[in-house]
Motif scaffolding. Structure first.
Motif, short mmCIF file in Angstrom:
data_model
loop_
_atom_site.label_atom_id
_atom_site.label_comp_id
_atom_site.label_asym_id
_atom_site.label_seq_id
_atom_site.Cartn_x
_atom_site.Cartn_y
_atom_site.Cartn_z
N TRP A 40 0.84 -1.21 0.00
CA TRP A 40 0.00 0.00 0.00
C TRP A 40 0.87 1.25 0.00
O TRP A 40 0.64 2.19 -0.77
CB TRP A 40 -0.93 0.01 1.22
CG TRP A 40 -1.96 1.10 1.17
CD1 TRP A 40 -3.23 1.01 0.69
CD2 TRP A 40 -1.78 2.47 1.59
NE1 TRP A 40 -3.87 2.23 0.79
CE2 TRP A 40 -3.01 3.14 1.35
CE3 TRP A 40 -0.74 3.18 2.16
CZ2 TRP A 40 -3.20 4.49 1.64
CZ3 TRP A 40 -0.92 4.53 2.46
CH2 TRP A 40 -2.13 5.18 2.21
N TRP A 41 1.89 1.27 0.85
CA TRP A 41 2.78 2.42 0.91
C TRP A 41 3.54 2.57 -0.41
O TRP A 41 3.72 3.69 -0.91
CB TRP A 41 3.74 2.30 2.09
CG TRP A 41 3.08 2.44 3.42
CD1 TRP A 41 2.82 1.45 4.32
CD2 TRP A 41 2.60 3.65 4.02
NE1 TRP A 41 2.21 1.95 5.45
CE2 TRP A 41 2.06 3.31 5.29
CE3 TRP A 41 2.57 4.99 3.62
CZ2 TRP A 41 1.50 4.25 6.15
CZ3 TRP A 41 2.01 5.94 4.47
CH2 TRP A 41 1.48 5.57 5.71
N ARG A 42 4.00 1.46 -0.97
CA ARG A 42 4.72 1.49 -2.24
C ARG A 42 3.84 2.11 -3.33
O ARG A 42 4.29 2.97 -4.11
CB ARG A 42 5.16 0.07 -2.61
CG ARG A 42 6.14 -0.07 -3.77
CD ARG A 42 5.46 -0.12 -5.15
NE ARG A 42 4.28 -0.96 -5.22
CZ ARG A 42 4.30 -2.28 -5.42
NH1 ARG A 42 5.43 -2.93 -5.56
NH2 ARG A 42 3.16 -2.94 -5.51
N ASP A 43 2.57 1.68 -3.38
CA ASP A 43 1.67 2.17 -4.42
C ASP A 43 1.34 3.65 -4.25
O ASP A 43 0.97 4.32 -5.23
CB ASP A 43 0.38 1.35 -4.42
CG ASP A 43 0.60 -0.08 -4.91
OD1 ASP A 43 1.69 -0.36 -5.48
OD2 ASP A 43 -0.30 -0.92 -4.71
N HIS A 44 1.45 4.16 -3.03
CA HIS A 44 1.13 5.57 -2.78
C HIS A 44 2.37 6.45 -2.70
O HIS A 44 2.26 7.65 -2.43
CB HIS A 44 0.30 5.70 -1.50
CG HIS A 44 -1.11 5.21 -1.64
ND1 HIS A 44 -1.43 3.87 -1.59
CD2 HIS A 44 -2.27 5.87 -1.87
CE1 HIS A 44 -2.74 3.72 -1.76
NE2 HIS A 44 -3.27 4.91 -1.95
N VAL A 104 -4.70 6.04 9.02
CA VAL A 104 -5.87 5.93 9.90
C VAL A 104 -7.13 5.73 9.08
O VAL A 104 -7.34 6.42 8.07
CB VAL A 104 -6.03 7.21 10.76
CG1 VAL A 104 -7.33 7.19 11.55
CG2 VAL A 104 -4.84 7.38 11.69
N SER A 105 -7.96 4.79 9.50
CA SER A 105 -9.26 4.60 8.87
C SER A 105 -10.27 5.51 9.59
O SER A 105 -10.50 5.36 10.79
CB SER A 105 -9.71 3.14 8.97
OG SER A 105 -11.09 3.02 8.66
N ARG A 106 -10.86 6.43 8.85
CA ARG A 106 -11.82 7.35 9.47
C ARG A 106 -13.06 6.63 9.97
O ARG A 106 -13.66 7.04 10.97
CB ARG A 106 -12.22 8.43 8.46
CG ARG A 106 -11.07 9.33 7.98
CD ARG A 106 -11.57 10.32 6.94
NE ARG A 106 -10.49 11.04 6.28
CZ ARG A 106 -10.00 12.20 6.69
NH1 ARG A 106 -10.52 12.77 7.77
NH2 ARG A 106 -9.03 12.81 6.03
N SER A 107 -13.46 5.55 9.30
CA SER A 107 -14.65 4.82 9.74
C SER A 107 -14.38 3.99 10.98
O SER A 107 -15.25 3.84 11.85
CB SER A 107 -15.16 3.93 8.60
OG SER A 107 -14.15 3.03 8.17
N THR A 108 -13.17 3.44 11.09
CA THR A 108 -12.82 2.63 12.26
C THR A 108 -12.51 3.51 13.47
O THR A 108 -12.91 3.19 14.60
CB THR A 108 -11.61 1.74 11.95
OG1 THR A 108 -11.89 0.93 10.81
CG2 THR A 108 -11.28 0.84 13.13
N ASP A 144 -8.94 7.08 -1.81
CA ASP A 144 -9.68 6.44 -0.72
C ASP A 144 -10.09 7.48 0.32
O ASP A 144 -9.29 7.85 1.18
CB ASP A 144 -8.83 5.35 -0.07
CG ASP A 144 -9.62 4.46 0.88
OD1 ASP A 144 -10.75 4.86 1.26
OD2 ASP A 144 -9.13 3.39 1.25
N PRO A 145 -11.32 7.95 0.27
CA PRO A 145 -11.76 9.00 1.22
C PRO A 145 -11.83 8.53 2.66
O PRO A 145 -11.92 9.36 3.58
CB PRO A 145 -13.16 9.36 0.70
CG PRO A 145 -13.62 8.16 -0.07
CD PRO A 145 -12.38 7.58 -0.68
N ASP A 146 -11.76 7.21 2.89
CA ASP A 146 -11.82 6.71 4.26
C ASP A 146 -10.47 6.84 4.97
O ASP A 146 -10.41 6.83 6.20
CB ASP A 146 -12.24 5.23 4.27
CG ASP A 146 -12.35 4.67 5.67
OD1 ASP A 146 -13.11 5.23 6.49
OD2 ASP A 146 -11.64 3.68 5.97
#
Length: 399
Positions: A40-44, A104-108, A144-146
């Motif tokens: 995930w970090w690599r892709d971003h 951070v997941s905003r929903s979690t 990813d808005p979350d």
């Protein structure tokens, strides 16, 4: 099949997917395999680069392991991955400073961004009792808005290096007592204020920095392989500031709600007696007092086993036992508030002599012969501090 296709230097999708899943399940990966969170970090990484943050070479698209290009693995910075997938070290281009990125997941964790940001508000940020991590900025990935990325200072483990004197421990107690009192005064319950969520700003103690993956070693690609220790001052010489981090399960209440009753959320410390409450609810403010008291009890006073943190327990801190005992009282209603904790703490300090405060903090498990040698060297160094006018309780400077 390796993580890199030899002909294209591009990741093989099937291998990468399998390696990522196995990594998340706890299986050991080859150094060249990225876990799913690392992917995930690599892709971003390109997007983060546009935001002004540089990641290690390991997380750049098209990465080729340096040890396959003739560099010895122990000298290769890029063979070491991150330990926790939601955290990533980076360099902020502005100022060329090391920072920590937290995913951070905003929903979690719907309140984490707000409660991390509040401590940098103009009317709070410069308060002398504010010991909450300073948020640099919040990044929002466009895909990813979350997800929110909190940009935070890079801190050190609280216990590395070890505390050397009773005065250094006393200064830590003062700061965390005042810090938690400040959090409570602003109607926030931390809800996870155990020793894993208290960290140290080590920049003054380590003016030349430290290795991000191996903090006891100097920065640089070869320092770990050569065993080069990071040069540092003692806490007495360069007093650090301690910070509460991780407001992921924290809650803020209305000023009129002085004794809120909330559903129990278990943080790192699972031992508060009220967690056994059959109603599944409790007032989180006395629980905060318990968790902080339990940190002092387990790490500084009594000690105990822990696979990740050194909890040796120490001689010489018996004067804290009555207060700590009350902080971890089985009945939450009989625990002192943080105002009362600080009042009692200052009364304790009045009875401690300079000689006592300068005394060496000796771990229980330290062999006697080592204790004698180290204590002799300690008093030699302490004499120098005394002649220089360095106080026995090293007060942190404002940051």
């Amino acid at each position: 099949m390796t993580a890199q296709d030899a002909g294209t230097n591009r990741p093989d999708p099937q291998h990468e997917k399998l390696a990522g899943i196995l990594g998340e399940l706890g299986f050991s990966l080859a150094p060249e395999d990225l876990s799913r969170s690392e992917i995930w970090w690599r892709d971003h990484q390109p997007w983060l680069e546009t935001c002004g943050y540089t990641l290690r070479d390991r997380y750049k698209p098209g990465w080729i392991p340096s040890w396959t290009q003739g560099i010895p693995k122990l000298y290769a910075q890029d063979w070491m991955g991150v330990k926790e997938g939601h955290l990533m070290d980076a360099i902020r281009v502005i100022g060329n400073k090391n920072v920590m990125l937290k995913k951070v997941s905003r929903s979690t964790h719907p309140y984490e961004v707000e409660l991390t940001a509040m401590w940098t508000e103009p009317h709070l940020i410069n308060h002398p009792h504010n010991h909450c991590v300073r948020l640099v900025e919040v990044l929002s990935p466009p895909d990813d808005p979350d997800i929110a990325i909190l940009v935070l200072p890079l801190f050190r483990n609280l216990f590395r290096p070890r505390f050397q004197t009773i005065g250094e421990a006393v200064e830590f107690f003062r700061q965390v007592f005042e810090g938690l009192k400040f959090i409570h005064e602003n109607h926030v319950a931390h809800r996870d204020c155990n020793y894993t969520n208290i960290m140290m700003d080590g920049n003054d103690m380590y003016p030349e920095g430290w290795h991000v993956s191996h903090p006891d070693h100097a920065p640089g690609p070869s320092s770990f392989a050569k065993g080069k220790a990071a040069k540092h001052f003692t806490r007495t010489e360069k007093p650090p500031k301690y910070y509460f981090i991780d407001f992921g399960i924290s809650r803020r209440y209305d000023a009129s709600d002085t004794a809120p009753i909330e559903d129990i959320i278990r943080g790192g410390d699972k031992s508060p007696p009220e967690f056994q409450n059959p109603t599944g609810r409790c007032n989180p403010f006395p629980t905060d007092v318990y968790c902080l008291g339990n940190t002092l009890r387990l790490v500084f006073i009594e000690g105990g086993p822990d696979p990740e943190f050194d909890r040796p327990g120490h001689y010489g801190l018996e004067f804290m036992q009555p207060l700590v005992k009350d902080m971890v009282h089985e009945d939450p209603t009989k625990r002192p508030t943080m105002d009362e904790v600080i009042q009692r703490f200052h009364e304790i300090l009045r009875n401690l002599s300079s000689w006592r405060l300068r005394s060496r903090l000796i771990p229980f498990r330290e062999p006697t012969y080592k204790a004698r040698v180290r204590t002799g060297l300690h008093w030699k160094k302490t004499l120098g501090y005394t002649l220089q006018g360095i106080p026995p309780v090293p007060i942190e400077r404002d940051r």
